[in-house]
Design a protein around this motif. Structure first.
Motif, PDB file in Angstrom:
ATOM      1  N   ASP A 124       5.658  14.878   1.968  1.00 20.64           N
ATOM      2  CA  ASP A 124       6.050  15.805   3.024  1.00 20.64           C
ATOM      3  C   ASP A 124       7.529  15.670   3.374  1.00 20.64           C
ATOM      4  OD1 ASP A 124       3.458  16.680   3.127  1.00 20.64           O
ATOM      5  OD2 ASP A 124       2.889  15.402   4.812  1.00 20.64           O
ATOM      6  N   ILE A 125       8.031  14.444   3.336  1.00 13.39           N
ATOM      7  CA  ILE A 125       9.423  14.210   3.731  1.00 13.39           C
ATOM      8  C   ILE A 125      10.399  14.571   2.617  1.00 13.39           C
ATOM      9  CG2 ILE A 125      11.089  12.433   4.408  1.00 13.39           C
ATOM     10  CD1 ILE A 125       8.798  10.947   5.770  1.00 13.39           C
ATOM     11  N   TYR A 126      10.089  14.125   1.391  1.00 14.29           N
ATOM     12  CA  TYR A 126      11.055  14.262   0.300  1.00 14.29           C
ATOM     13  C   TYR A 126      10.695  15.357  -0.708  1.00 14.29           C
ATOM     14  CZ  TYR A 126      12.567   9.738   2.106  1.00 14.29           C
ATOM     15  OH  TYR A 126      13.013   8.742   2.911  1.00 14.29           O
ATOM     16  N   ASP A 127       9.538  15.975  -0.569  1.00 16.16           N
ATOM     17  CA  ASP A 127       9.094  17.024  -1.485  1.00 16.16           C
ATOM     18  C   ASP A 127       8.950  16.495  -2.909  1.00 16.16           C
ATOM     19  OD1 ASP A 127       8.161  19.572  -1.789  1.00 16.16           O
ATOM     20  OD2 ASP A 127      10.113  20.483  -2.157  1.00 16.16           O
ATOM     21  N   LEU A 128       8.633  15.193  -3.029  1.00 18.22           N
ATOM     22  CA  LEU A 128       8.454  14.540  -4.320  1.00 18.22           C
ATOM     23  C   LEU A 128       7.184  13.694  -4.281  1.00 18.22           C
ATOM     24  CD1 LEU A 128      12.114  13.292  -4.875  1.00 18.22           C
ATOM     25  CD2 LEU A 128      11.004  15.119  -6.168  1.00 18.22           C
ATOM     26  N   SER A 129       6.596  13.483  -5.440  1.00 15.69           N
ATOM     27  CA  SER A 129       5.424  12.613  -5.551  1.00 15.69           C
ATOM     28  C   SER A 129       5.816  11.321  -6.248  1.00 15.69           C
ATOM     29  CB  SER A 129       4.311  13.301  -6.357  1.00 15.69           C
ATOM     30  OG  SER A 129       3.851  14.465  -5.708  1.00 15.69           O
ATOM     31  N   VAL A 130       5.279  10.201  -5.768  1.00 11.32           N
ATOM     32  CA  VAL A 130       5.497   8.906  -6.409  1.00 11.32           C
ATOM     33  C   VAL A 130       4.384   8.688  -7.419  1.00 11.32           C
ATOM     34  CG1 VAL A 130       5.663   6.423  -6.081  1.00 11.32           C
ATOM     35  CG2 VAL A 130       6.634   7.977  -4.379  1.00 11.32           C
ATOM     36  N   ILE A 131       4.750   8.571  -8.694  1.00  9.05           N
ATOM     37  CA  ILE A 131       3.740   8.373  -9.742  1.00  9.05           C
ATOM     38  C   ILE A 131       3.892   7.036 -10.444  1.00  9.05           C
ATOM     39  CG2 ILE A 131       3.441  10.839 -10.151  1.00  9.05           C
ATOM     40  CD1 ILE A 131       5.230  10.538 -12.609  1.00  9.05           C
ATOM     41  N   GLY A 132       4.900   6.261 -10.060  1.00  6.76           N
ATOM     42  CA  GLY A 132       5.088   4.953 -10.667  1.00  6.76           C
ATOM     43  C   GLY A 132       5.832   4.025  -9.720  1.00  6.76           C
ATOM     44  N   MET A 133       5.536   2.742  -9.822  1.00  7.71           N
ATOM     45  CA  MET A 133       6.188   1.761  -8.953  1.00  7.71           C
ATOM     46  C   MET A 133       6.361   0.459  -9.721  1.00  7.71           C
ATOM     47  SD  MET A 133       4.862   0.137  -5.308  1.00  7.71           S
ATOM     48  CE  MET A 133       4.613   1.753  -4.592  1.00  7.71           C
ATOM     49  N   LYS A 134       7.498  -0.186  -9.495  1.00  8.17           N
ATOM     50  CA  LYS A 134       7.742  -1.495 -10.081  1.00  8.17           C
ATOM     51  C   LYS A 134       8.160  -2.465  -8.986  1.00  8.17           C
ATOM     52  CE  LYS A 134       9.317  -0.094 -14.725  1.00  8.17           C
ATOM     53  NZ  LYS A 134      10.460  -0.123 -15.688  1.00  8.17           N
ATOM     54  N   HIS A 135       7.536  -3.636  -8.976  1.00  6.00           N
ATOM     55  CA  HIS A 135       8.016  -4.756  -8.165  1.00  6.00           C
ATOM     56  C   HIS A 135       8.930  -5.553  -9.081  1.00  6.00           C
ATOM     57  CE1 HIS A 135       5.369  -3.639  -5.039  1.00  6.00           C
ATOM     58  NE2 HIS A 135       4.249  -4.184  -5.512  1.00  6.00           N
ATOM     59  N   GLY A 136      10.216  -5.414  -8.899  1.00  7.53           N
ATOM     60  CA  GLY A 136      11.152  -6.021  -9.849  1.00  7.53           C
ATOM     61  C   GLY A 136      11.123  -5.233 -11.145  1.00  7.53           C
ATOM     62  N   THR A 137      10.751  -5.920 -12.227  1.00  7.48           N
ATOM     63  CA  THR A 137      10.649  -5.239 -13.526  1.00  7.48           C
ATOM     64  C   THR A 137       9.205  -5.027 -13.945  1.00  7.48           C
ATOM     65  OG1 THR A 137      10.755  -7.354 -14.697  1.00  7.48           O
ATOM     66  CG2 THR A 137      12.843  -6.207 -14.300  1.00  7.48           C
ATOM     67  N   LYS A 138       8.271  -5.407 -13.079  1.00  8.47           N
ATOM     68  CA  LYS A 138       6.861  -5.342 -13.435  1.00  8.47           C
ATOM     69  C   LYS A 138       6.224  -4.093 -12.835  1.00  8.47           C
ATOM     70  CE  LYS A 138       2.528  -7.933 -13.152  1.00  8.47           C
ATOM     71  NZ  LYS A 138       1.852  -9.142 -12.615  1.00  8.47           N
ATOM     72  N   PRO A 139       5.685  -3.191 -13.680  1.00 13.77           N
ATOM     73  CA  PRO A 139       5.009  -1.998 -13.149  1.00 13.77           C
ATOM     74  C   PRO A 139       3.759  -2.376 -12.363  1.00 13.77           C
ATOM     75  CG  PRO A 139       5.519  -1.745 -15.489  1.00 13.77           C
ATOM     76  CD  PRO A 139       5.744  -3.179 -15.141  1.00 13.77           C
ATOM     77  N   VAL A 140       3.492  -1.642 -11.308  1.00 14.87           N
ATOM     78  CA  VAL A 140       2.292  -1.853 -10.511  1.00 14.87           C
ATOM     79  C   VAL A 140       1.119  -1.196 -11.224  1.00 14.87           C
ATOM     80  CG1 VAL A 140       1.161  -1.386  -8.296  1.00 14.87           C
ATOM     81  CG2 VAL A 140       3.606  -1.964  -8.379  1.00 14.87           C
ATOM     82  N   ALA A 141       0.130  -1.996 -11.581  1.00 14.24           N
ATOM     83  CA  ALA A 141      -0.992  -1.476 -12.357  1.00 14.24           C
ATOM     84  C   ALA A 141      -2.064  -0.865 -11.467  1.00 14.24           C
ATOM     85  CB  ALA A 141      -1.600  -2.590 -13.212  1.00 14.24           C
ATOM     86  N   GLU A 142      -2.151  -1.336 -10.210  1.00 12.14           N
ATOM     87  CA  GLU A 142      -3.188  -0.839  -9.327  1.00 12.14           C
ATOM     88  C   GLU A 142      -2.772   0.513  -8.738  1.00 12.14           C
ATOM     89  OE1 GLU A 142      -1.706  -3.784  -8.988  1.00 12.14           O
ATOM     90  OE2 GLU A 142      -3.214  -5.045  -9.961  1.00 12.14           O
ATOM     91  N   SER A 143      -3.674   1.027  -7.918  1.00  9.80           N
ATOM     92  CA  SER A 143      -3.395   2.289  -7.245  1.00  9.80           C
ATOM     93  C   SER A 143      -2.164   2.154  -6.356  1.00  9.80           C
ATOM     94  CB  SER A 143      -4.591   2.716  -6.401  1.00  9.80           C
ATOM     95  OG  SER A 143      -4.256   3.818  -5.600  1.00  9.80           O
ATOM     96  N   LEU A 144      -1.323   3.185  -6.370  1.00  9.23           N
ATOM     97  CA  LEU A 144      -0.098   3.160  -5.574  1.00  9.23           C
ATOM     98  C   LEU A 144      -0.353   3.540  -4.121  1.00  9.23           C
ATOM     99  CD1 LEU A 144       2.297   5.036  -8.031  1.00  9.23           C
ATOM    100  CD2 LEU A 144       1.834   2.596  -7.900  1.00  9.23           C
ATOM    101  N   ILE A 145      -1.539   4.085  -3.844  1.00 12.64           N
ATOM    102  CA  ILE A 145      -1.790   4.665  -2.526  1.00 12.64           C
ATOM    103  C   ILE A 145      -1.682   3.620  -1.424  1.00 12.64           C
ATOM    104  CG2 ILE A 145      -3.512   5.821  -1.096  1.00 12.64           C
ATOM    105  CD1 ILE A 145      -4.559   7.146  -3.620  1.00 12.64           C
ATOM    106  N   ASN A 146      -2.246   2.450  -1.644  1.00 16.37           N
ATOM    107  CA  ASN A 146      -2.288   1.422  -0.612  1.00 16.37           C
ATOM    108  C   ASN A 146      -1.347   0.259  -0.890  1.00 16.37           C
ATOM    109  OD1 ASN A 146      -4.377   2.805   0.820  1.00 16.37           O
ATOM    110  ND2 ASN A 146      -5.842   2.043  -0.702  1.00 16.37           N
ATOM    111  N   GLU A 147      -0.397   0.452  -1.812  1.00 14.07           N
ATOM    112  CA  GLU A 147       0.534  -0.622  -2.173  1.00 14.07           C
ATOM    113  C   GLU A 147       1.747  -0.578  -1.245  1.00 14.07           C
ATOM    114  OE1 GLU A 147       1.726  -3.943  -4.415  1.00 14.07           O
ATOM    115  OE2 GLU A 147      -0.162  -2.825  -4.412  1.00 14.07           O
ATOM    116  N   PRO A 148       1.951  -1.637  -0.428  1.00 14.91           N
ATOM    117  CA  PRO A 148       3.100  -1.637   0.483  1.00 14.91           C
ATOM    118  C   PRO A 148       4.418  -1.669  -0.301  1.00 14.91           C
ATOM    119  CG  PRO A 148       1.485  -3.297   1.113  1.00 14.91           C
ATOM    120  CD  PRO A 148       1.113  -2.830  -0.261  1.00 14.91           C
ATOM    121  N   LEU A 149       5.393  -0.973   0.209  1.00 15.27           N
ATOM    122  CA  LEU A 149       6.707  -0.940  -0.422  1.00 15.27           C
ATOM    123  C   LEU A 149       7.504  -2.171  -0.028  1.00 15.27           C
ATOM    124  CD1 LEU A 149       7.617   2.820   0.186  1.00 15.27           C
ATOM    125  CD2 LEU A 149       6.879   1.785  -1.961  1.00 15.27           C
TER     126      LEU A 149
END
Length: 607
Positions: free
Chosen positions: A346-371
């Motif tokens: 809603d804020i940025y008009d973009l969807s987050v489809i991937g996340m990395k903590h450092g260089t490691k991709p987050v394998a679990e669902s991104l919905i409940n993963e704190p930034l």
């Protein structure tokens, strides 16, 4: 010092500065606008008269049309079609490339056409394993010849046309150049099929330095997560707003985009809270959903059809939907919150489809993963939304953009409207319903009305250096005529050609124009040579049109050196050419153009 001597001294100084390219051409033009009135031959108002010349305004408006064709993806679609049709055949690729560039360049700047097609040709060369040098020279040659196609194809045509009108003659028609441009383009295609063997093979171009979307798709394992669901006519989701469905919160479904329409009139919709789904819509769903969720059962319950996934959706739609990597800085207010709780879309008009903590991709669902501070987010959405985030510094910092950004089409769905406006303007100009400049300005207004281009893009598209060059050199024509310089040059040529047939005079005019174009721009050459040529025609008691047409065609025949035209300079690096390559390939074809011009021009415009 006589007025003529002062004018000739300034002209010589201008030619010298043009030849050494110091200072810039537009700066030289401004210097001449300031210096010429000091001779007393022309007034300051006359020196600035080019700023109100209709043809200068016309040239500026044509730059806007070229930008509109780029923004709406018309040119890119031609490039994609070229790649599909040519396949791996180098000969077929050269033929189609030259024909397309020659056609597109008939309605927009040849320099703009080359700048547009260089990345397309390099991409095709890389995928087809063809040395770039085999394609760059045909590209530049076709772009130069496109200037021989129509009245508005290049500035020298309009300069010669304007000089005819200024001296009391009727100007050229829109398609007066076509009978010469088409045969020369055909000859160029045949010539390059043979001459390409004389070009140094050079290396096969490497992929773009900036990482392409395919790299990100692999890094974040997106290909295996792609799902597409189509709404049946009776689907319970049809007619519902996305915010009322809350699919992400209730079912963990992340809708990345909505495809609407048929295959040939497909529209990609960036999903927002107020987006209303319709029967037939195709939902692109990110697979990273809650563990244990049965997507097939969900589809059956809501009357959705599961479509086959190619694994290439993200790259196939790269002209409309883009990606960007963002980093969460320590100052971000997003730290500790989830993508859902912060209402990222809603804020940025973009969807987050991937996340990395450092260089490691987050394998679990991104919905409940704190930034966390330093997290890298892979976002997807419209290129417009991505560009809007470029200046963001507090909560997100733009880390990287894909190579596809250079080919993004911000107004893809306006392509039919852009083509329609162009066709309308051509009709108005061909039939003479309104003056050419009025027709083109009307077209620019329509392009803005239909959102094919915005005002910022229109201003950026205009090549002001070219316009200032024309404006600054036009006063020389007035000054040379007023001081007798034009008549003196005409008489000098006539004394050398005493009793020569008119076709021989055309040969000399062509050679003189081509030679002068080796040292100064072809636009400046046309400004200087056109009045001399018309004076020669008047002295011979002949029609001015064959002589004027010869000047225009010769000004576009700048094939012989890499510095004789900006078009050649653009392809010098990508083609890995040497100076001798242009001489070896360009000089013979310039001779072919000379013979063709001297043979055809008197047939169409009798003496």
């Amino acid at each position: 010092m006589s007025p003529l001597a002062m004018v000739l001294a300034l002209l010589g100084a201008a030619v010298l500065m043009f030849a050494i390219n110091r200072p810039r051409m537009d700066v030289v033009a401004v210097i001449m606008m300031v210096a010429l009135p000091m001779t007393g031959v022309i007034s300051m108002s006359e020196a600035l008269a080019g700023l109100s010349d209709p043809n200068v305004v016309l040239i500026a408006a044509l730059f806007v049309f070229g930008e509109a064709l780029v923004r709406t993806g018309v040119a890119q679609r031609l490039g994609d079609w070229l790649s599909e049709r040519a396949g791996a055949s180098e000969a077929k690729l050269i033929v189609l490339l030259m024909l397309i560039v020659g056609g597109v360049g008939s309605f927009m700047s040849s320099t703009g056409v080359v700048a547009l097609f260089i990345p397309i040709a390099l991409r095709i060369a890389h995928t087809s394993h063809i040395p770039a040098g085999r394609l760059m020279m045909p590209l530049s040659m076709a772009a130069l010849i496109s200037g021989m196609m129509t009245l508005v194809a290049t500035a020298p045509n309009l300069v010669v046309h304007s000089e005819l009108i200024r001296q009391g003659y009727e100007g050229f028609n829109f398609f007066s150049f076509t009978p010469f441009g088409v045969p020369i383009l055909v000859l160029a295609v045949l010539y390059m099929l043979v001459a390409r063997r004389f070009l140094a093979p050079g290396p096969v171009p490497e992929p773009p330095a900036r990482e392409a979307l395919t790299g990100w798709v692999a890094d974040y394992a997106l290909a295996s997560r792609e799902h597409r669901l189509r709404l049946r006519p009776g689907s319970a989701l049809a007619g519902k707003r996305l915010d009322s469905l809350d699919l992400r919160g209730s079912a963990g479904i992340n809708i990345v985009a909505v495809e609407r329409g048929s295959r040939f009139r497909r529209k990609l919709i960036n999903p927002r809270a107020e987006t209303v789904l319709e029967a037939g819509d195709v939902l692109l769903i990110d697979q990273q959903i809650e563990a244990g969720f049965d997507l097939d059962a969900f589809a059956k319950t809501h009357d959705l059809i599961s479509l086959p996934a190619s694994g290439r959706w993200f790259t196939d739609t790269a002209q409309e939907i883009g990606m960007a990597q963002m980093i969460v800085p320590p100052t971000s207010r997003l730290i500790g919150q989830t993508v859902t709780s912060v209402r990222f879309r809603d804020i940025y008009d973009l969807s987050v489809i991937g996340m990395k903590h450092g260089t490691k991709p987050v394998a679990e669902s991104l919905i409940n993963e704190p930034l966390r501070s330093g997290d890298t987010l892979l976002t997807v959405g419209s290129w417009r939304a991505i560009r809007n985030l470029m200046d963001e510094r507090r909560d997100l910092v733009l880390l990287d953009l894909p190579a596809e950004l250079d080919e993004a089409v911000p107004a893809r769905h306006q392509a039919p409207l852009a083509v329609g406006v162009l066709a309308l303007v051509v009709v108005l100009m061909v039939w003479g319903i309104v003056p050419n400049v009025q027709a083109v300005l009307f077209g620019c207004l329509l392009l803005g009305l239909f959102r094919c281009i915005d005002m910022a893009g229109a201003y950026r598209s205009i090549h002001w250096q070219s316009l200032i060059l024309i404006v600054g050199m036009l006063p020389f024509s007035i000054a040379l005529q007023r001081t007798g310089g034009v008549e003196m040059a005409a008489q000098a040529l006539l004394s050398v050609l005493d009793g020569a047939p008119p076709r021989v005079v055309l040969v000399v005019i062509f050679l003189s124009t081509s030679a002068l174009s080796l040292f100064i721009s072809n636009t400046a050459t046309a400004v200087l040579v056109a009045p001399v040529t018309l004076a020669i025609a008047e002295a011979l008691g002949a029609s001015p049109y064959p002589f004027a047409m010869t000047v225009a065609l010769a000004a576009s025949a700048a094939f012989m050196t890499p510095v004789s035209s900006p078009v050649n300079t653009l392809v010098l690096g990508p083609g890995n050419y040497r100076f001798s390559d242009f001489v070896r390939v360009g000089v013979p074809f310039a001779a072919i153009c000379l013979v063709t011009t001297v043979f055809l021009v008197p047939l169409v415009f009798p003496f």
